[in-house]
Design a protein around this motif. Sequence first.
Motif, PDB file in Angstrom:
ATOM      1  N   GLU A  68       0.842  -1.197   0.000  1.00 54.01           N
ATOM      2  CA  GLU A  68       0.000   0.000   0.000  1.00 54.01           C
ATOM      3  C   GLU A  68       0.876   1.246   0.000  1.00 54.01           C
ATOM      4  O   GLU A  68       2.083   1.171   0.236  1.00 54.01           O
ATOM      5  N   ALA A  69       0.258   2.392  -0.256  1.00 55.02           N
ATOM      6  CA  ALA A  69       0.992   3.656  -0.219  1.00 55.02           C
ATOM      7  C   ALA A  69       1.548   3.859   1.188  1.00 55.02           C
ATOM      8  O   ALA A  69       0.866   3.603   2.184  1.00 55.02           O
ATOM      9  N   ALA A  70       2.767   4.317   1.272  1.00 58.05           N
ATOM     10  CA  ALA A  70       3.435   4.483   2.569  1.00 58.05           C
ATOM     11  C   ALA A  70       2.847   5.661   3.340  1.00 58.05           C
ATOM     12  O   ALA A  70       2.615   6.730   2.782  1.00 58.05           O
ATOM     13  N   PHE A  71       2.628   5.447   4.621  1.00 55.74           N
ATOM     14  CA  PHE A  71       2.129   6.475   5.526  1.00 55.74           C
ATOM     15  C   PHE A  71       3.244   7.462   5.834  1.00 55.74           C
ATOM     16  O   PHE A  71       4.388   7.071   6.040  1.00 55.74           O
ATOM     17  N   HIS A  72       2.947   8.733   5.847  1.00 57.66           N
ATOM     18  CA  HIS A  72       3.913   9.804   6.134  1.00 57.66           C
ATOM     19  C   HIS A  72       5.064   9.892   5.128  1.00 57.66           C
ATOM     20  O   HIS A  72       6.130  10.414   5.444  1.00 57.66           O
ATOM     21  N   MET A  73       4.860   9.359   3.939  1.00 56.72           N
ATOM     22  CA  MET A  73       5.891   9.410   2.904  1.00 56.72           C
ATOM     23  C   MET A  73       5.217   9.868   1.615  1.00 56.72           C
ATOM     24  O   MET A  73       3.999   9.882   1.517  1.00 56.72           O
ATOM     25  N   SER A  74       6.010  10.193   0.607  1.00 53.45           N
ATOM     26  CA  SER A  74       5.449  10.522  -0.701  1.00 53.45           C
ATOM     27  C   SER A  74       4.728   9.291  -1.237  1.00 53.45           C
ATOM     28  O   SER A  74       5.342   8.247  -1.468  1.00 53.45           O
TER      29      SER A  74
END
Length: 122
Positions: A68-74
Amino acid sequence: MTFDDLRTYCLSKPATTESLPFDETTLVFKVAGKMFALSDMDARPVRVSLKCDPERAAQLREEYDAIEAAFHMSKRHWNTVTFDGSLRNAMLRELIDHSYELVASGLPKAIRATLNQLPAES
């Protein structure tokens, strides 16, 4: 793959160091000072955030529930991979390799030329 396996594999890469710059449990792996992976040492299941080519990042998220899309990252450049048993260890290593190589390719030419001559952190 366990957290210890993840740590050992990341540290086997040339010029890789580890540190805890954010808190006491988020371990960050860097190549020549640039982050290519981070993981909460206490999280179960193990999860690691890895840099990824934007097109491939989106494709992986669509194809695998464990990515999944990384939390707190681009969200465009970073994915979080959950080690829930649905992905083979070979694929996990390939995703780590991709992140490392992507970050290393952005380093100055002089540093890139010396990467394979530099030892990984022991």
